[in-house]
Design a protein around this motif. Structure first.
Motif, mmCIF file in Angstrom:
data_model
loop_
_atom_site.group_PDB
_atom_site.id
_atom_site.type_symbol
_atom_site.label_atom_id
_atom_site.label_comp_id
_atom_site.label_asym_id
_atom_site.label_seq_id
_atom_site.Cartn_x
_atom_site.Cartn_y
_atom_site.Cartn_z
ATOM 1 N N ASP A 110 -17.822 32.741 10.156
ATOM 2 C CA ASP A 110 -17.289 32.822 11.445
ATOM 3 C C ASP A 110 -15.741 32.387 11.873
ATOM 4 N N GLU A 111 -15.396 31.294 10.959
ATOM 5 C CA GLU A 111 -14.302 30.725 10.575
ATOM 6 C C GLU A 111 -13.365 31.531 10.052
ATOM 7 N N SER A 112 -11.845 31.368 10.458
ATOM 8 C CA SER A 112 -10.850 32.157 9.682
ATOM 9 C C SER A 112 -9.785 31.134 9.465
ATOM 10 N N ILE A 113 -9.024 31.447 8.350
ATOM 11 C CA ILE A 113 -7.678 30.685 8.018
ATOM 12 C C ILE A 113 -6.690 31.022 9.050
ATOM 13 N N ASN A 114 -6.101 30.107 9.756
ATOM 14 C CA ASN A 114 -5.071 30.372 10.735
ATOM 15 C C ASN A 114 -3.800 30.184 10.026
ATOM 16 N N THR A 115 -3.096 31.218 9.837
ATOM 17 C CA THR A 115 -1.846 31.795 9.296
ATOM 18 C C THR A 115 -0.804 31.110 10.069
ATOM 19 N N ASP A 116 -0.995 31.056 11.748
ATOM 20 C CA ASP A 116 0.172 30.554 12.514
ATOM 21 C C ASP A 116 -0.370 29.561 13.395
ATOM 22 N N PRO A 117 -0.730 28.383 12.936
ATOM 23 C CA PRO A 117 -1.422 27.527 13.875
ATOM 24 C C PRO A 117 -0.719 26.967 14.799
ATOM 25 N N THR A 118 -1.188 26.505 15.885
ATOM 26 C CA THR A 118 -0.468 25.700 17.179
ATOM 27 C C THR A 118 -0.176 24.285 16.383
ATOM 28 N N ARG A 119 0.612 23.678 16.324
ATOM 29 C CA ARG A 119 0.925 22.542 15.566
ATOM 30 C C ARG A 119 1.456 21.318 16.716
ATOM 31 N N ARG A 120 1.302 20.184 16.227
ATOM 32 C CA ARG A 120 1.545 18.920 17.191
ATOM 33 C C ARG A 120 2.936 19.532 17.900
ATOM 34 N N ASP A 121 2.940 18.974 18.865
ATOM 35 C CA ASP A 121 4.399 19.010 19.742
ATOM 36 C C ASP A 121 4.863 17.746 19.819
ATOM 37 N N ILE A 122 5.863 17.589 18.760
ATOM 38 C CA ILE A 122 6.419 16.416 18.509
ATOM 39 C C ILE A 122 7.866 16.413 19.234
ATOM 40 N N SER A 123 8.317 15.589 20.054
ATOM 41 C CA SER A 123 9.540 15.563 20.789
ATOM 42 C C SER A 123 10.760 15.008 19.657
ATOM 43 N N VAL A 124 11.922 15.180 19.788
ATOM 44 C CA VAL A 124 13.006 14.535 19.326
ATOM 45 C C VAL A 124 12.889 13.106 19.074
ATOM 46 N N THR A 125 12.606 12.582 20.558
ATOM 47 C CA THR A 125 12.487 11.103 20.595
ATOM 48 C C THR A 125 11.418 10.534 19.830
ATOM 49 N N ALA A 126 10.317 11.186 19.813
ATOM 50 C CA ALA A 126 9.110 10.690 18.954
ATOM 51 C C ALA A 126 9.439 10.867 17.508
ATOM 52 N N MET A 127 10.223 12.058 17.143
ATOM 53 C CA MET A 127 10.354 11.953 15.536
ATOM 54 C C MET A 127 11.464 10.834 15.431
ATOM 55 N N ARG A 128 12.241 10.699 16.193
ATOM 56 C CA ARG A 128 13.147 9.626 15.947
ATOM 57 C C ARG A 128 12.754 8.208 15.550
ATOM 58 N N SER A 129 11.636 7.986 16.298
ATOM 59 C CA SER A 129 10.903 6.587 16.372
ATOM 60 C C SER A 129 10.154 6.623 15.013
ATOM 61 N N PHE A 130 9.564 7.846 14.525
ATOM 62 C CA PHE A 130 8.975 7.855 13.352
ATOM 63 C C PHE A 130 9.801 7.516 12.060
ATOM 64 N N LEU A 131 10.892 8.288 12.312
ATOM 65 C CA LEU A 131 12.012 7.829 11.247
ATOM 66 C C LEU A 131 12.253 6.560 11.114
ATOM 67 N N GLU A 132 12.379 5.707 12.044
ATOM 68 C CA GLU A 132 12.743 4.412 12.225
ATOM 69 C C GLU A 132 11.571 3.585 11.231
ATOM 70 N N SER A 133 10.347 4.059 11.204
ATOM 71 C CA SER A 133 9.384 3.400 10.602
ATOM 72 C C SER A 133 9.587 3.370 9.032
ATOM 73 N N ALA A 134 10.600 4.321 8.528
ATOM 74 C CA ALA A 134 10.853 4.450 7.068
ATOM 75 C C ALA A 134 12.133 3.663 6.853
ATOM 76 N N THR A 135 11.678 2.681 6.089
ATOM 77 C CA THR A 135 13.076 1.950 5.916
ATOM 78 C C THR A 135 13.586 1.998 4.308
ATOM 79 N N HIS A 136 12.835 2.546 3.320
ATOM 80 C CA HIS A 136 13.380 2.697 2.074
ATOM 81 C C HIS A 136 14.482 3.911 2.018
#
Length: 341
Positions: A110-136
């Motif tokens: 019944d299941e099928s491989i989703n070749t075009d999945p609906t991905r997380r909706d991440i804002s630029v602000t949220a991605m900016r915060s994520f990038l701050e967690s990487a310090t190396h």
């Protein structure tokens, strides 16, 4: 089963036999690892029921697929089934196994491989915060490169310092002639391929774009790359790779597996990655390509510029934007690329 195949499989377990063959076929290390993970999990499941890969029937395969439901995403169930189907189909065609018990399972799935999945909706602000967690410096440079350019993990790994022209660089390097007159730019060639020698080094990843692309480097990416180059270990390879390991493989070119591990580690710590989660949930290197495409397209309103930067093949795109790179692509990119620092 033929005598030759019997002799081969008697001295080597079936999974290793299959993995060796797909390696010879040119499958990437990441693909090999994915197959091995699924096949070993299935093998463990069968072993707990005193069964083997060669002795499993279609009902055993159905039972395994059924127990995956609820544990992993629907598209992941389909992916596992497709891997097992390809394994059994191949082993049958080379006369190691007598039949493919997954054939009927896949037909009824019944299941099928989703070749075009609906991905997380991440804002630029949220991605900016994520990038701050990487310090190396390496982690920040890898993340920023993927987020600001939309290139693939393999394309990132294949970059040499000659492929980047920074107006102000902390190291002495000579950029390739194609970047002459285009300071603060990145060149993604279409030539590198897994297993072939390119710029004097055998590569472990392929650049999947059909046409070479020149991508602008904005002030933020330039700053992060400058920080990385100032701290970068001396490369082992004479090809002078841009990104090299700072851990066990000190000074060796990054591989796609290393990039995936780096991003998975940060995403997991940030709550953006779950074991068994599908592409709808997990943040991976490919998600950054999706992020780049979505946000830059929304800001420019120009699909052609984004297609050019992604390396998507279309004659009108190539003709229009390759010849107007300085005036149109660079200006559109600089005016619209999101800020992450």
């Amino acid at each position: 089963m033929s005598n030759t195949s019997t002799q081969q499989s008697s001295t080597q377990d079936h999974v290793e036999y299959f993995l060796d063959d797909i390696r010879y076929q040119g499958k990437s290390p990441r693909t090999q690892a994915a197959y091995e993970r699924v096949l070993r999990d299935f093998e463990t499941y069968l072993s707990s029921r005193d069964l083997s890969l060669s002795g499993a029937n279609h009902r055993d395969c159905m039972a395994y697929i059924h127990q995956l439901r609820g544990e992993v995403a629907s598209s992941t169930v389909a992916t596992y089934a497709s891997y097992l189907h390809r394994f059994y189909d191949y082993m049958t065609r080379v006369d190691v196994f007598d039949n493919n018990p997954m054939a009927i399972v896949v037909e009824e799935l019944d299941e099928s491989i989703n070749t075009d999945p609906t991905r997380r909706d991440i804002s630029v602000t949220a991605m900016r915060s994520f990038l701050e967690s990487a310090t190396h410096p390496l982690d920040r440079a890898v993340l920023m490169m993927l987020l600001k350019t939309g290139i693939r993990a393999g394309e990132l790994c294949n970059l040499d310092t000659r492929d980047v022209f920074l107006a102000e660089s902390p190291i002495e390097s000579t950029h390739r002639p194609r970047l002459d007159g285009r300071p603060d730019s990145l060149y993604i060639d279409s030539a590198p391929a897994n297993g072939t020698v390119y710029n004097g080094e055998r590569r472990s990843a392929s650049n999947k774009r059909k046409r070479a692309t020149t991508i602008p480097v904005d002030d933020e990416l330039q700053a992060v790359l400058t920080e990385w180059l100032a701290a970068r270990p001396d490369p082992v390879s004479d090809a002078d790779p841009l990104f090299v390991s700072t851990s066990d493989d000190w000074g060796k070119r990054l591989s796609p597996a290393m990039v995936h591990h780096l991003i998975e580690t940060h995403a997991r710590e940030y709550g953006w990655y779950r074991e068994g989660g599908g592409p709808e949930e997990n943040v991976t290197p490919h998600y950054f390509r999706h992020f780049f495409t979505t946000h830059l397209r929304d800001r420019t309103g120009d699909r052609g510029v984004v297609k050019y930067l992604r390396g998507d093949v279309a004659k009108d795109v190539i003709d229009t934007y390759t010849h107007d790179w300085g005036n149109r692509v660079r200006e559109e990119y600089r005016d619209n690329i999101y800020s992450l620092l």
